[in-house]
Write an enzyme that holds these catalytic residues in place. Structure first.
Site, mmCIF file in Angstrom:
data_model
loop_
_atom_site.group_PDB
_atom_site.id
_atom_site.type_symbol
_atom_site.label_atom_id
_atom_site.label_comp_id
_atom_site.label_asym_id
_atom_site.label_seq_id
_atom_site.Cartn_x
_atom_site.Cartn_y
_atom_site.Cartn_z
ATOM 1 N N ASP A 67 -1.803 5.651 -1.514
ATOM 2 C CA ASP A 67 -1.219 6.748 -0.739
ATOM 3 C C ASP A 67 -1.961 8.045 -1.047
ATOM 4 O OD1 ASP A 67 1.409 7.795 0.789
ATOM 5 O OD2 ASP A 67 0.896 9.198 -0.813
ATOM 6 N N TYR A 102 -4.451 16.553 -0.406
ATOM 7 C CA TYR A 102 -4.621 16.140 -1.799
ATOM 8 C C TYR A 102 -6.081 16.260 -2.262
ATOM 9 C CZ TYR A 102 -0.085 13.704 -1.374
ATOM 10 O OH TYR A 102 1.224 13.373 -1.163
ATOM 11 N N LYS A 132 -2.161 11.514 5.344
ATOM 12 C CA LYS A 132 -1.216 12.390 6.046
ATOM 13 C C LYS A 132 -1.924 13.585 6.670
ATOM 14 C CE LYS A 132 1.865 11.323 2.180
ATOM 15 N NZ LYS A 132 0.811 11.028 1.189
ATOM 16 N N HIS A 146 2.627 15.097 7.526
ATOM 17 C CA HIS A 146 2.993 15.432 6.148
ATOM 18 C C HIS A 146 4.307 16.204 6.041
ATOM 19 C CE1 HIS A 146 0.965 15.975 1.987
ATOM 20 N NE2 HIS A 146 2.256 15.820 1.858
#
Length: 453
Positions: free
Chosen positions: A87, A92, A121, A154
């Protein structure tokens, strides 16, 4: 792999084979390796919004290189230990690292792409249709894959004005399903959506499937009962991030968790994660430490009793929230209506903004609220800032072209801002020669004069 050799890592078959069925027919591994690191994600925000010194840039780069090495090793350890679900998210800043690590594993015949499930996302600030498509293509490129197994929105954050809140997120959802039809995305879901968001989304696009998952913060100390019950009723799978609540003191010292951990010869983390397994949630434990990654997957050698599950359910009274909470972000429930079209085609003129003025000592009146046009990056894009102690290095031709493109893009943004601001009531524009915005402001005003605005 320096931290732990390949020979020492045994594949957990239960971890590798335990999957849940999505309502679109695809299967999803129940335990995923989470790859969020706050410091890394915040660097992404800081680098795009704050002027940084050469020293800070160098420090960030060094930290990035260290983190990338750790993440790369974490991915390799996780896959060999039996994880089949990774994930990540655009914000990120781990997609590239994951893509590179997986290529090494493919090359060494340790895993095949079709044996993995990759989730990423769309970032909360990506709402323009062109930018949405670019971000999807970038995720595919960074992950070095032809398709993404699960693409999530997200968060429900909207960039639209009042009266149209959430409409851009709904349009984003439609674009994701376009990519699903093309086969570049296998499943479409959401993250951090509250009950109202889910209800409005379903009503607004009745011809499209509802999300396959909703990923929210969830653990025994925080159970969004209303959202969970709605999702279970609609066959939307729940995914849990921060499943051990970042092991804060309240969690570590909880008597029930420690009692059960002692009974099963496990840790409090195992008890929390096993609770998620038995609730039928997908869980996303996060770590870059090989030993902990392997331990977090050791969830199938014991089972909590029905009474123990009830006791753990009772911990929700703590309402311990660790992360952000976008579940109540405002949306307008009028997508596709005549009312929305009227709002969309009108400019929200603020009469008070137009008429509120202050008199100067020479007798001239000045609008009290003005539109500022200063941008640090725009002013000093091609030269040193006054406080810079080191000389700017001569950019390469490629860098010069990038600077020029960024400059043109920002000029257009300034122009659009001036036009929009004037339409909604601003009557005072503040500029300066050093801002490098006077020509753009002039172009914008000429268009407004020509249109009789």
């Amino acid at each position: 792999m320096a931290a732990q050799s390949q020979a020492e890592i045994k594949c957990n078959d239960d971890l590798a084979k335990t999957t849940l069925k999505l309502h679109d027919g695809n299967s999803i591994p129940q335990v995923a390796l989470g790859t969020y690191l706050k410091s890394r994600a915040m660097k992404s925000f800081r680098s795009s919004n704050i002027k940084m010194s050469e020293e800070q840039i160098a420090k960030d780069k060094k930290e990035d290189e260290k983190e990338e090495k750790e993440f790369g090793n974490a991915i390799k350890v996780a896959i060999q230990a039996g994880y089949r679900h990774i994930d990540t998210a655009q914000v990120y800043r781990t997609e590239v690292v994951i893509g590179n690590a997986l290529q090494e594993l493919y090359k060494d015949n340790i895993i095949k792409r079709e044996e993995l499930f990759l989730t990423t996302k769309i970032a909360r600030n990506v709402r323009d249709p062109k930018e949405i498509r670019e971000s999807i293509e970038n995720s595919l490129k960074y992950l070095q894959t032809d398709y993404i197994d699960l693409m999530l929105i997200h968060s429900p954050h909207s960039q639209n004005r009042n009266g149209l809140k959430g409409h851009d997120v709904i349009e984003l959802y439609k674009i994701l399903h376009e990519y699903r039809e093309k086969g570049k995305i296998k499943s479409v879901g959401v993250s951090n959506f509250g009950l109202k968001h889910l209800e409005i989304l379903e009503k607004s696009v009745p011809d499209l499937p509802i999300p396959v998952v909703n990923q929210i913060e969830c653990h025994p100390f925080l159970q969004e009962t209303e959202i969970i019950e709605y999702c279970q009723k609609k066959n939307i799978l729940m995914e849990s991030y921060s499943p051990i609540a970042q092991a804060v003191e309240t969690v570590r010292n909880d008597q029930l968790l420690n009692k059960l951990a002692k009974k099963y010869n496990k840790t409090f983390s195992h008890i929390m994660l096993r609770w998620q397994i038995q609730r039928g949630f997908v869980l996303l434990p996060k770590s870059v430490t090989p030993k902990r990654i392997i331990s977090n997957g050791d969830l199938f050698s014991f089972q909590l009793t029905e009474d123990e599950m009830k006791e753990l359910n009772g911990l929700k009274e703590e309402e311990l929230r660790i992360c952000w909470n976008p579940l109540n972000v405002p949306w307008d429930d009028n997508y596709g209506t005549e009312e929305a079209e009227k709002i969309k085609n009108s400019d929200p003129v603020n009469e008070a903004l137009k008429t509120t003025k202050i008199k100067l000592n020479d007798g001239i009146e000045i609008p009290q609220l003005g539109l500022g046009t200063f941008s640090y990056k725009h002013v000093f894009r091609f030269e040193n800032a006054p406080e810079d102690k080191t000389e700017r290095k001569e950019p390469t031709e490629e860098e010069k072209e990038k600077l020029k493109q960024d400059d043109e893009k920002e000029k257009q943004q300034f122009k659009d801002a001036v036009i929009y601001a004037t339409k909604i009531g601003y009557r005072h524009i503040d500029a300066a020669e050093i801002y490098r915005t006077q020509d753009v402001i002039g172009e914008a005003l000429q268009e407004l004069y020509k249109d009789g605005i």
